[in-house]
Design a protein around this motif. Structure first.
Motif, mmCIF file in Angstrom:
data_model
loop_
_atom_site.group_PDB
_atom_site.id
_atom_site.type_symbol
_atom_site.label_atom_id
_atom_site.label_comp_id
_atom_site.label_asym_id
_atom_site.label_seq_id
_atom_site.Cartn_x
_atom_site.Cartn_y
_atom_site.Cartn_z
ATOM 1 N N TYR A 48 74.031 58.125 91.872
ATOM 2 C CA TYR A 48 73.158 59.008 92.640
ATOM 3 C C TYR A 48 73.470 60.467 92.329
ATOM 4 C CZ TYR A 48 70.734 61.093 96.610
ATOM 5 O OH TYR A 48 69.911 61.865 97.403
ATOM 6 N N LEU A 49 74.753 60.786 92.282
ATOM 7 C CA LEU A 49 75.160 62.155 91.965
ATOM 8 C C LEU A 49 74.620 62.557 90.597
ATOM 9 C CD1 LEU A 49 76.834 64.688 92.728
ATOM 10 C CD2 LEU A 49 78.746 63.615 91.546
ATOM 11 N N GLY A 50 74.802 61.696 89.619
ATOM 12 C CA GLY A 50 74.299 61.976 88.286
ATOM 13 C C GLY A 50 72.801 62.200 88.271
ATOM 14 N N ASP A 51 72.064 61.341 88.978
ATOM 15 C CA ASP A 51 70.607 61.495 89.049
ATOM 16 C C ASP A 51 70.230 62.853 89.630
ATOM 17 O OD1 ASP A 51 70.220 58.941 88.018
ATOM 18 O OD2 ASP A 51 69.764 58.032 89.976
ATOM 19 N N LYS A 52 70.921 63.257 90.679
ATOM 20 C CA LYS A 52 70.596 64.512 91.367
ATOM 21 C C LYS A 52 70.932 65.760 90.545
ATOM 22 C CE LYS A 52 68.603 63.166 95.024
ATOM 23 N NZ LYS A 52 67.189 63.490 95.181
ATOM 24 N N ILE A 53 71.921 65.664 89.668
ATOM 25 C CA ILE A 53 72.258 66.835 88.857
ATOM 26 C C ILE A 53 71.743 66.710 87.425
ATOM 27 C CG2 ILE A 53 74.266 67.409 90.285
ATOM 28 C CD1 ILE A 53 76.043 66.367 87.952
ATOM 29 N N GLY A 54 70.974 65.651 87.163
ATOM 30 C CA GLY A 54 70.376 65.472 85.844
ATOM 31 C C GLY A 54 71.344 65.005 84.771
ATOM 32 N N ARG A 55 72.330 64.216 85.176
ATOM 33 C CA ARG A 55 73.356 63.707 84.248
ATOM 34 C C ARG A 55 73.480 62.195 84.420
ATOM 35 N NH1 ARG A 55 74.972 67.925 80.833
ATOM 36 N NH2 ARG A 55 75.211 69.813 82.087
ATOM 37 N N SER A 56 74.126 61.558 83.474
ATOM 38 C CA SER A 56 74.334 60.110 83.545
ATOM 39 C C SER A 56 75.523 59.775 84.442
ATOM 40 C CB SER A 56 74.584 59.546 82.145
ATOM 41 O OG SER A 56 75.844 59.988 81.656
ATOM 42 N N ARG A 57 75.592 58.508 84.863
ATOM 43 C CA ARG A 57 76.738 58.051 85.635
ATOM 44 C C ARG A 57 77.999 58.159 84.790
ATOM 45 N NH1 ARG A 57 80.547 54.946 85.925
ATOM 46 N NH2 ARG A 57 79.854 53.799 84.119
ATOM 47 N N ARG A 58 77.869 57.899 83.497
ATOM 48 C CA ARG A 58 79.028 58.002 82.588
ATOM 49 C C ARG A 58 79.559 59.435 82.541
ATOM 50 N NH1 ARG A 58 79.762 58.412 76.585
ATOM 51 N NH2 ARG A 58 81.749 57.413 76.201
ATOM 52 N N TYR A 59 78.657 60.407 82.480
ATOM 53 C CA TYR A 59 79.028 61.826 82.474
ATOM 54 C C TYR A 59 79.850 62.137 83.738
ATOM 55 C CZ TYR A 59 78.365 66.914 82.872
ATOM 56 O OH TYR A 59 78.551 68.257 83.018
ATOM 57 N N VAL A 60 79.334 61.704 84.883
ATOM 58 C CA VAL A 60 80.013 61.961 86.151
ATOM 59 C C VAL A 60 81.374 61.270 86.172
ATOM 60 C CG1 VAL A 60 79.910 61.604 88.656
ATOM 61 C CG2 VAL A 60 77.859 62.334 87.411
ATOM 62 N N SER A 61 81.410 60.024 85.740
ATOM 63 C CA SER A 61 82.658 59.260 85.724
ATOM 64 C C SER A 61 83.723 59.928 84.863
ATOM 65 C CB SER A 61 82.395 57.842 85.219
ATOM 66 O OG SER A 61 83.591 57.113 85.133
ATOM 67 N N GLN A 62 83.333 60.377 83.679
ATOM 68 C CA GLN A 62 84.290 61.037 82.785
ATOM 69 C C GLN A 62 84.897 62.265 83.441
ATOM 70 O OE1 GLN A 62 81.880 61.662 79.288
ATOM 71 N NE2 GLN A 62 82.758 59.871 78.276
ATOM 72 N N ARG A 63 84.097 63.011 84.167
ATOM 73 C CA ARG A 63 84.599 64.222 84.803
ATOM 74 C C ARG A 63 85.447 63.909 86.036
ATOM 75 N NH1 ARG A 63 81.414 64.623 81.199
ATOM 76 N NH2 ARG A 63 81.145 66.526 80.003
ATOM 77 N N LEU A 64 84.999 62.948 86.834
ATOM 78 C CA LEU A 64 85.784 62.573 88.011
ATOM 79 C C LEU A 64 87.148 62.012 87.626
ATOM 80 C CD1 LEU A 64 83.183 60.931 90.413
ATOM 81 C CD2 LEU A 64 84.506 63.007 90.827
ATOM 82 N N ASN A 65 87.241 61.430 86.442
ATOM 83 C CA ASN A 65 88.509 60.869 85.986
ATOM 84 C C ASN A 65 89.329 61.855 85.165
ATOM 85 O OD1 ASN A 65 88.486 58.221 87.142
ATOM 86 N ND2 ASN A 65 86.727 57.822 85.837
ATOM 87 N N GLY A 66 88.846 63.089 85.031
ATOM 88 C CA GLY A 66 89.603 64.135 84.352
ATOM 89 C C GLY A 66 89.560 64.075 82.835
ATOM 90 N N HIS A 67 88.611 63.324 82.267
ATOM 91 C CA HIS A 67 88.516 63.201 80.810
ATOM 92 C C HIS A 67 87.690 64.319 80.176
ATOM 93 C CE1 HIS A 67 90.508 59.393 81.107
ATOM 94 N NE2 HIS A 67 89.568 58.920 81.890
#
Length: 75
Positions: free
Chosen positions: A23-42
């Motif tokens: 949902y976060l990714g959809d709202k900011i125009g990014r993929s779930r993978r993009y969000v996951s990579q950032r939340l995990n510090g990658h």
């Protein structure tokens, strides 16, 4: 010293707002993978994305340093 996972305070704010990574990714125009990579510090968040996320979570930008600490580390 790191306690918990990267971006732990942001993760808690997402849980309180009932927002998941997809949902976060959809709202900011990014993929779930993009969000996951950032939340995990990658990878680093873009400044624009940080502001969008704070607005979505109805959080003041003046507290950006709390939700987006350097390298995601929570002291």
């Amino acid at each position: 010293m790191i306690t918990g996972r990267p971006y732990e305070t942001l993760r808690r704010a997402m849980i309180l707002a009932d927002i998941d990574q997809r949902y976060l990714g959809d709202k900011i125009g990014r993929s779930r993978r993009y969000v996951s990579q950032r939340l995990n510090g990658h990878a680093e968040w873009s400044q624009g994305d940080m502001y969008k996320i704070l607005a979505l979570l109805q959080l003041s930008p003046k507290y950006m340093y709390i939700y987006f600490p350097e390298r995601g580390e929570t002291a």
